[in-house]
Structures are given as structure tokens and as C-alpha cells.
Design a protein around this motif. Structure first.
Motif, PDB file in Angstrom:
ATOM      1  N   VAL A 211      -2.800  -3.434   2.610  1.00  0.00           N
ATOM      2  CA  VAL A 211      -1.861  -2.862   1.741  1.00  0.00           C
ATOM      3  C   VAL A 211      -1.696  -3.373   0.113  1.00  0.00           C
ATOM      4  O   VAL A 211      -1.769  -2.906  -0.857  1.00  0.00           O
ATOM      5  CB  VAL A 211      -0.241  -2.955   2.143  1.00  0.00           C
ATOM      6  N   ARG A 212      -2.247  -4.968   0.166  1.00  0.00           N
ATOM      7  CA  ARG A 212      -2.468  -5.665  -1.199  1.00  0.00           C
ATOM      8  C   ARG A 212      -3.414  -4.931  -1.720  1.00  0.00           C
ATOM      9  O   ARG A 212      -3.726  -4.931  -3.070  1.00  0.00           O
ATOM     10  CB  ARG A 212      -2.395  -7.011  -0.854  1.00  0.00           C
ATOM     11  N   ALA A 213      -4.623  -4.796  -0.932  1.00  0.00           N
ATOM     12  CA  ALA A 213      -5.683  -3.993  -1.628  1.00  0.00           C
ATOM     13  C   ALA A 213      -5.537  -2.703  -2.361  1.00  0.00           C
ATOM     14  O   ALA A 213      -5.955  -2.417  -3.407  1.00  0.00           O
ATOM     15  CB  ALA A 213      -6.892  -3.879  -0.623  1.00  0.00           C
ATOM     16  N   LEU A 214      -4.557  -1.879  -1.741  1.00  0.00           N
ATOM     17  CA  LEU A 214      -3.932  -0.576  -2.328  1.00  0.00           C
ATOM     18  C   LEU A 214      -3.301  -0.791  -3.817  1.00  0.00           C
ATOM     19  O   LEU A 214      -3.727  -0.316  -4.744  1.00  0.00           O
ATOM     20  CB  LEU A 214      -3.255   0.034  -1.434  1.00  0.00           C
ATOM     21  N   LEU A 215      -2.572  -1.861  -3.538  1.00  0.00           N
ATOM     22  CA  LEU A 215      -1.894  -2.389  -4.757  1.00  0.00           C
ATOM     23  C   LEU A 215      -2.572  -2.757  -5.809  1.00  0.00           C
ATOM     24  O   LEU A 215      -2.560  -2.569  -7.159  1.00  0.00           O
ATOM     25  CB  LEU A 215      -0.733  -3.268  -4.565  1.00  0.00           C
TER      26      LEU A 215
END
Length: 362
Positions: free
Chosen positions: A302-306
Motif C-alpha cells: 500500500v505504501r508503494a502505491l502511495l
């Protein structure tokens, strides 16, 4: 700034027992009697469903407010005939789906048989504006690896016919029974996209272009790309988060295309595995990282998406709101976790539905 529209499918249920109710025709008739010009609500394949669509919005706060308004209005109209609505992607309680009486839907049942008859699932489709089909095809090629993360964020269908499916999004597994559903290979150009769609229709398996159920497609009726991988979200705030992230993905992909950045060449086989992993795990376990296609903790993915959509979020003024909403979702859990927690606390799938009715409108 790109506009975003959201289509949500809701379950019609008995407000006391939580059992699905085949009342879509009556609800639509009631809505039409209240306002003959009303076009917010539509019927779906099954009569236990009701669909609504928001207007295109550039402001995500206003989009979120409209989702809440549409959900409340759907509950009001359904309430006039003794039912209510709930944002669950599958019915926790056993149900015998009934099919809407339209030539198109009847054709689908006759052609596809039991998989279509059983297909009582509720999704969330997000439309994001694009400048042309060329831009749309370029976007589709570049968002492919990230779509499984949207599925993981939205998971809201752990139960099927009264049993725990062991999946966080069983809806997405049921949906994959359609032979025209799922991820796609790279298109390269808009012409190649349209040729592939035309070839699919020419097989005779599909009734028309509207039955191309790609994970993401160029919309037929609107100047948008339509992303179709999400469960309907229990909380309207989660739907707003998904819509904002999806706009960020589309804008990021369009910028990459204009900069000459090639799309990741992950094969469909790996994309299918990433989608399965997201459906199975949701936010509770590892996902496949969209860059490496190797397992990584859900929070890291999820952090990679952000990070991936960060510049686009900065430019639209959505960064703080998205980071706060994503952190809350990771901490508190999405619909799949909430449903299982209610069942653990109450021991009743009926209570799962009735408590989620309340959450649907907040």
C-alpha cells in the motif's frame, strides 16, 4: 483536473433479518414515482441488487458526499417498500438469486447458465476521465500491475451462501467465472485495443462490446477509463479513498506515457496470481508487489502505491487526506475484517448484515 464518477451496486435486504430481497423493480418504480426524471438508480442482473452512479466530480470531498447521499436515498426509497440497502459485495446469508426480466439479462442466463444465475455480487466501478482513446489505452497498459492493490484495499466479501469462503474478496473469484473477465496483455495503441474488443465480440460468445469485462477498459458511453476490480466498499469513506487513488493511478500513467516511459511487461499469468493473492488475503497478509511480483507485506505494498501516485496526489491536493484514510484503513480493517469481527462477536450472519446496514450510510 480529471473528473471521477463512481458506480456502486448495493444489496437489497430485509432490515430485520438481513435476508436479500428481490425487490429492485419495486424500488425503481418507487423512485420513478417520487421523481420521474430521476436517473440515479438502475437495475442490475439480479433483482436483489440496486445500482447507482454519481455525477463526475473533480473534488473528492464532494464525490464522497455524493456517495453518502446516494446511499441514503437508496435506503429511503427501499424503506418505503419495507426493505433497505447494504454495501456488501456478497450476501453473508444463503440466497437464491433471481434474474431481472430484460432480454439482455435473460440472454446471459440462457448463454452462460449456472455461473450467471449464481452471480449475485456487488462491485464498485470507478470512471476517470481521459483526453482520448489513445491516452486511455496507454493508461490501461500502465495501471495493470497496481489494480490488485485496489482489490486488496476494497475487500468486502468473506462470506458466500452462509459460509466463510476463506477469501477476503470472494466476489472477485465469482466474477472470474466470466470468460471475458480479468487482466489483459499490453495493448500498445487505441487501435489495437479496439481490434481486440472487436475480435472478442466477433466470436459470438459476447452479445456486444459492453460485455467485455476487463479489469479496466475504455468506457463505451463516456470519455473515461473504467476500473472494475473493487468490491463495493462497506464504508463510503473507503470508496472515496479508492476513487482518489484510482484518479492518481490514471494521472500517473498518463504522465508516464507522455514522458515515453514504457509500461511494465508483467505477463497476464502473474497479474492473475496477484489478483488471486489480493482476493485471498486482502490487507491481512502478503500481497504481490506490483513492481517485483514477489510477496511483500500488505502495508508495504500500500505504501508503494502511495509513493507511486504521490506527485499526482500532491498536484490534486489529495495527499494528506489519502494518507490519513489509508492509515486508518490499515489500522481498523476494511469490510472483510469488519464482517468477520461482527460474526465472531455475535455468532450471527444476520447480525453481520444488519450492523453493516448502519455502516453503509455513514
Amino acid at each position: 483536473m480529471r473528473t471521477v464518477g463512481v458506480e456502486e451496486e448495493l444489496l437489497l435486504v430485509d432490515p430485520e433479518t438481513g435476508e436479500p430481497q428481490a425487490l429492485s423493480a419495486a424500488v425503481l418504480a418507487r423512485a420513478a414515482r417520487d421523481d420521474p426524471s430521476e436517473e440515479t438508480f438502475e437495475k442490475e442482473l439480479h433483482t436483489q441488487q440496486l445500482e447507482f452512479a454519481t455525477h463526475p466530480q473533480a473534488d473528492m470531498t464532494e464525490l464522497g458526499a455524493e456517495i453518502v447521499r446516494c446511499r441514503k436515498e437508496a435506503a429511503r426509497v427501499a424503506g418505503d417498500i419495507g426493505a433497505t440497502v447494504v454495501a456488501l459485495a456478497t450476501s453473508p446469508l444463503p440466497v437464491r438469486p433471481s434474474v431481472s426480466m430484460s432480454p439482455r439479462y435473460q440472454w446471459m442466463i440462457e448463454e452462460f447458465g449456472l455461473p450467471a444465475q449464481e452471480q449475485l455480487v456487488c462491485g464498485c466501478h470507478i470512471h476517470v476521465s481521459v483526453e482520448s482513446d489513445d491516452e486511455g489505452a496507454a493508461v490501461l497498459d500502465r495501471i495493470r500491475p497496481w489494480l490488485s492493490v485496489l482489490t486488496a484495499l476494497s475487500t468486502n466479501s468473506p462470506f458466500w451462501q452462509g459460509k466463510d469462503s476463506l477469501y477476503s474478496s470472494y466476489r472477485s473469484r465469482v466474477w472470474m467465472r466470466w470468460p471475458m473477465a480479468g487482466p489483459t496483455e499490453l495493448f500498445g495503441t487505441a487501435d489495437a485495443y479496439h481490434r481486440r474488443v472487436d475480435d472478442m465480440v466477433a466470436t459470438g460468445v459476447l452479445k456486444d462490446r459492453g460485455m467485455v469485462y476487463y479489469d479496466a477498459r475504455i468506457a463505451e458511453r463516456y470519455p473515461t477509463v473504467e476500473i472494475r476490480v473493487s468490491d463495493v466498499c462497506l464504508e463510503a469513506s473507503t470508496a472515496t479513498l479508492l476513487a482518489t487513488l484510482t484518479r492518481g493511478l490514471v494521472e500517473t500513467a498518463a504522465r508516464e506515457w507522455r514522458a515515453g516511459t514504457a509500461p511494465a511487461a508483467h505477463p497476464v499469468e502473474l497479474l492473475r496470481l496477484a489478483a488471486w493473492r489480493a482476493a485471498r488475503s486482502g490487507l491481512e497478509d502478503d500481497l504481490l508487489h506490483p513492481v517485483t511480483m514477489r510477496p511483500a507485506p500488505a502495508q508495504d505494498v500500500v505504501r508503494a502505491l502511495l509513493d507511486h501516485v504521490g506527485p499526482a496526489l500532491d498536484d490534486s491536493g489529495d495527499t494528506d487526506r489519502v494518507h490519513t484514510a489509508a492509515a486508518e484503513l490499515l489500522r481498523d480493517g476494511n469490510g472483510a475484517r469488519v464482517q468477520r469481527q461482527i460474526l465472531e462477536r455475535t455468532g450471527s450472519l444476520g447480525d453481520v448484515v444488519t450492523e453493516c446496514v448502519r455502516r453503509t450510510q455513514t
